[in-house]
Design an enzyme around this catalytic site. Structure first.
Site, PDB file in Angstrom:
ATOM      1  N   LYS A 216      38.117  29.620  55.689  1.00 22.47           N
ATOM      2  CA  LYS A 216      37.742  30.581  55.032  1.00 22.47           C
ATOM      3  C   LYS A 216      36.640  30.729  54.023  1.00 22.47           C
ATOM      4  CE  LYS A 216      39.701  33.652  51.285  1.00 22.47           C
ATOM      5  NZ  LYS A 216      39.190  32.943  49.981  1.00 22.47           N
ATOM      6  N   ASN A 217      36.858  29.731  53.155  1.00 26.87           N
ATOM      7  CA  ASN A 217      35.656  29.683  52.067  1.00 26.87           C
ATOM      8  C   ASN A 217      34.335  29.186  52.631  1.00 26.87           C
ATOM      9  OD1 ASN A 217      37.384  30.542  50.118  1.00 26.87           O
ATOM     10  ND2 ASN A 217      37.968  28.504  49.594  1.00 26.87           N
TER      11      ASN A 217
ATOM     12  N   ARG B 286      35.812  38.466  46.610  1.00 30.83           N
ATOM     13  CA  ARG B 286      35.039  37.827  45.708  1.00 30.83           C
ATOM     14  C   ARG B 286      33.877  37.350  46.217  1.00 30.83           C
ATOM     15  NH1 ARG B 286      34.649  32.227  46.303  1.00 30.83           N
ATOM     16  NH2 ARG B 286      36.087  32.159  47.849  1.00 30.83           N
TER      17      ARG B 286
ATOM     18  N   ARG C  33      36.350  36.193  35.863  1.00 30.51           N
ATOM     19  CA  ARG C  33      35.428  35.648  36.967  1.00 30.51           C
ATOM     20  C   ARG C  33      33.958  35.907  36.812  1.00 30.51           C
ATOM     21  NH1 ARG C  33      38.687  35.575  42.540  1.00 30.51           N
ATOM     22  NH2 ARG C  33      38.041  33.075  42.148  1.00 30.51           N
ATOM     23  N   PRO C  34      33.579  35.365  35.584  1.00 31.95           N
ATOM     24  CA  PRO C  34      32.138  35.656  35.444  1.00 31.95           C
ATOM     25  C   PRO C  34      31.120  35.117  36.561  1.00 31.95           C
ATOM     26  CG  PRO C  34      32.945  33.684  34.060  1.00 31.95           C
ATOM     27  CD  PRO C  34      34.087  34.221  34.851  1.00 31.95           C
TER      28      PRO C  34
ATOM     29  N   GLN D  15      26.155  32.152  35.572  1.00 30.39           N
ATOM     30  CA  GLN D  15      25.495  31.090  36.385  1.00 30.39           C
ATOM     31  C   GLN D  15      24.942  31.637  37.576  1.00 30.39           C
ATOM     32  OE1 GLN D  15      25.639  28.028  34.631  1.00 30.39           O
ATOM     33  NE2 GLN D  15      26.344  29.509  33.145  1.00 30.39           N
TER      34      GLN D  15
HETATM   35  C1  UD1 Z   1      36.812  28.704  42.785  1.00 38.05           C
HETATM   36  C2  UD1 Z   1      37.016  27.084  43.083  1.00 38.05           C
HETATM   37  C3  UD1 Z   1      37.298  26.950  44.518  1.00 38.05           C
HETATM   38  C4  UD1 Z   1      38.139  28.240  44.996  1.00 38.05           C
HETATM   39  C5  UD1 Z   1      38.039  29.656  44.642  1.00 38.05           C
HETATM   40  C6  UD1 Z   1      39.131  30.316  44.840  1.00 38.05           C
HETATM   41  C7  UD1 Z   1      36.205  25.139  42.033  1.00 38.05           C
HETATM   42  C8  UD1 Z   1      35.107  24.540  41.326  1.00 38.05           C
HETATM   43  N1  UD1 Z   1      35.933  26.400  42.622  1.00 38.05           N
HETATM   44  O1  UD1 Z   1      35.796  28.723  43.343  1.00 38.05           O
HETATM   45  O2  UD1 Z   1      37.284  25.835  45.257  1.00 38.05           O
HETATM   46  O3  UD1 Z   1      38.191  28.304  46.373  1.00 38.05           O
HETATM   47  O4  UD1 Z   1      37.988  29.349  43.193  1.00 38.05           O
HETATM   48  O5  UD1 Z   1      40.119  30.116  44.196  1.00 38.05           O
HETATM   49  O6  UD1 Z   1      37.317  24.597  42.231  1.00 38.05           O
HETATM   50  N2  UD1 Z   1      32.294  30.093  36.170  1.00 38.05           N
HETATM   51  C9  UD1 Z   1      31.531  30.589  35.094  1.00 38.05           C
HETATM   52  N3  UD1 Z   1      30.395  31.467  35.450  1.00 38.05           N
HETATM   53  C10 UD1 Z   1      29.709  31.878  36.747  1.00 38.05           C
HETATM   54  C11 UD1 Z   1      30.723  30.978  37.583  1.00 38.05           C
HETATM   55  C12 UD1 Z   1      31.933  30.284  37.427  1.00 38.05           C
HETATM   56  O7  UD1 Z   1      32.000  30.572  33.892  1.00 38.05           O
HETATM   57  O8  UD1 Z   1      28.962  32.120  36.739  1.00 38.05           O
HETATM   58  C13 UD1 Z   1      33.386  29.468  35.986  1.00 38.05           C
HETATM   59  C14 UD1 Z   1      34.848  30.125  36.527  1.00 38.05           C
HETATM   60  O9  UD1 Z   1      35.051  30.944  35.409  1.00 38.05           O
HETATM   61  C15 UD1 Z   1      35.574  28.918  36.626  1.00 38.05           C
HETATM   62  C16 UD1 Z   1      34.645  27.758  37.169  1.00 38.05           C
HETATM   63  O10 UD1 Z   1      33.551  28.285  36.703  1.00 38.05           O
HETATM   64  O11 UD1 Z   1      36.204  28.841  35.679  1.00 38.05           O
HETATM   65  C17 UD1 Z   1      34.472  27.686  38.618  1.00 38.05           C
HETATM   66  O12 UD1 Z   1      34.232  28.775  39.421  1.00 38.05           O
HETATM   67  P1  UD1 Z   1      33.442  28.765  40.598  1.00 38.05           P
HETATM   68  O13 UD1 Z   1      33.578  27.900  41.292  1.00 38.05           O
HETATM   69  O14 UD1 Z   1      32.405  29.586  40.736  1.00 38.05           O
HETATM   70  O15 UD1 Z   1      34.771  29.868  41.410  1.00 38.05           O
HETATM   71  P2  UD1 Z   1      34.711  30.125  42.955  1.00 38.05           P
HETATM   72  O16 UD1 Z   1      33.527  29.936  43.710  1.00 38.05           O
HETATM   73  O17 UD1 Z   1      35.376  31.379  42.898  1.00 38.05           O
END
Ligand code: UD1
Length: 431
Positions: A22-23, A93, A122-123, A126
């Site tokens: 899926k991802n 997402r 969910r910021p 980045q």
């Molecule tokens: C994350 C998981 C991924 C999982 C998905 C759904 C990790 C590293 N990532 O991916 O394996 O499939 O959730 O559960 O395990 N963040 C920021 N700013 C940003 C982007 C992210 O602060 O711009 C923070 C998020 O709040 C979080 C962390 O970084 O605490 C990881 O986020 P990210 O990996 O981007 O999330 P997903 O891609 O949704």
């Protein structure tokens, strides 16, 4: 309105075939927006998140043709629209990958802020930092991420150091950088298997991406991508979920169409708990006869234990001898399922990111509510091992990420049924 009804206690025996990831799929399908030609994408999972993202592409003007159950041809040569429909995009997402793809190809886009599972904030700062480093102006207004390159031309290569390891930001910046002028370097990049898969997809269409799977990814922009054929990797988390199901219910199941290396982080914990896992070329044989031992688990970016397996491993730890400590290392709030587990007799105390799970040996069936995708999968696992009947509602969360779950589990001996309630009738239909 549908529910799963599970009569627990059956041991699992047989074979389960794993679907495409899926991802990976939810990033690779938007990546087709960068391609000038037909992409044939194989091993696509039949799940509602994929249906939605394909529908969004159609709304943007892509020609999407179904070749067979797991293969689509996507042609984005004649995209008309750069504005993504609000109601569709906010449901998932992964809609944020449309920003990187559309901005990279056309120099501007407007995409609703993403939805998906509620795991805390969910910021996307980045992601935005990456686009800005490549020369885009980005602002969030009226619920939309509005991004454009001045003059709506091409992005320019940039150097981006991610403040935290983010899967979403790593993939989104890769998408944006593929057609940029010059070299983009992402430091502190995420290393998940689906990041490597997205890079392999883009490279097979003519991109020049190096280092995916390490923490420094270099993307040399190319002028155009051509069409081609690509097959998505097997789903690490779907495989891990069925491994956890065997651990909880007991029995012996061959889980086929996997990349065992991607499962190492999950296998290691299950083995520590007393589960036998035998790796084969593209399968794992999972067997559990004896009692489960307690373990501590902390979720981390890959190759650490995945956050997307945290609720499922919690379900197994409820059955282990002794007390386990589970620490969520990625999300702020991923224990909303705990109240539902307590209805089944689980003993879990949560303090912030830490859950202390006292094994109870056996859970008892109860009516419960799937609060998100992976929590829902964990409830299925709990139900399979429990005494009596468990009914899980809000299963649309589970259908976002698991293809034919009822058929796959019934095929190995689980007593699980889908019960649908037609909207205008009070009597359920059992299917
Ligand atoms: C994350 C998981 C991924 C999982 C998905 C759904 C990790 C590293 N990532 O991916 O394996 O499939 O959730 O559960 O395990 N963040 C920021 N700013 C940003 C982007 C992210 O602060 O711009 C923070 C998020 O709040 C979080 C962390 O970084 O605490 C990881 O986020 P990210 O990996 O981007 O999330 P997903 O891609 O949704």
């Amino acid at each position: 309105m549908s529910k799963y009804q599970i009569r627990g206690g059956n041991r699992l025996h047989g074979t389960i075939e794993i679907s495409g990831a899926k991802n990976a799929a939810v990033a690779i399908i938007p990546a087709a927006l960068l391609v000038d030609g037909v992409c044939r994408i194989e091993n696509i999972p039949q799940i509602s998140d994929v249906t939605l993202i394909l529908q969004i592409l159609r709304e943007l003007g892509a020609d999407v043709r179904t070749v067979n159950r797991t293969t689509v041809d996507v042609d984005c040569s004649h995209i008309r629209n750069r504005q993504v429909p609000y109601e569709l995009a906010r449901k998932i997402r992964a809609s944020y990958y449309l920003v990187g793809a559309l901005l990279g190809r056309f120099g501007w886009t407007e995409v609703p802020l993403p939805g998906g599972c509620d795991l805390g904030g969910r910021p996307v700062d980045q992601h935005i930092k990456g686009f800005v480093a490549m020369g885009a102006d980005v602002e969030v207004r009226s619920g939309l991420i509005c991004a454009q390159v001045p003059g709506r031309g091409r992005l320019a290569g940039g150097q981006i150091y991610l403040d935290m390891v983010s899967v979403g930001a790593t993939m989104n910046i890769m998408l944006a950088a593929t057609l940029a002028n010059g070299m983009t370097i992402i430091e502190n990049a995420a290393k998940e298997p689906h990041i490597v898969d997205l890079a392999n997809f883009l490279n097979s269409m003519g991109a020049n991406i190096m280092g995916a799977g390490t923490d420094v990814i270099k993307i040399r922009g190319v002028s155009r991508l051509r069409g081609g054929t690509y097959s998505i990797i097997p789903d690490q988390i779907e495989a891990g979920t069925y491994m956890a199901a065997v651990a909880a219910a007991g029995g012996e199941v061959l889980i086929k169409n996997v990349i065992p290396k991607h499962l190492d982080c999950i296998t290691a914990k299950l083995v520590e708990m007393g589960v036998d896992v035998e790796e084969q070329d593209d399968a794992v044989l999972v067997r559990r006869d004896g009692p489960l031992r307690r373990v501590n688990v902390k979720t981390m970016p890959y190759p650490g234990f995945p956050t997307d397996m945290q609720p499922q491993i919690a379900a197994v730890l409820c059955l282990a001898r002794g007390t386990s400590v589970l620490t969520e290392g990625v999300w702020d709030s991923r224990y909303r399922y705990v109240d539902e587990f307590r209805r089944m007799g689980a003993r879990i105390q949560v303090d912030g990111k830490v859950a202390v799970i006292e094994g109870v040996g056996c859970l008892t069936g109860a009516p419960i509510h799937a609060c998100d995708l992976r929590a829902g999968a964990a409830m299925v696992i709990a139900g399979l091992s429990a005494q009596g009947v468990t009914e899980i509602d809000a299963i649309y969360h589970i259908e976002r990420g698991y293809e034919t779950l009822v058929e796959k589990l019934s095929g190995v001996g689980a007593d699980i049924r889908l019960i649908s309630y037609p909207e205008d009738e009070s009597q359920p239909q059992v299917g």
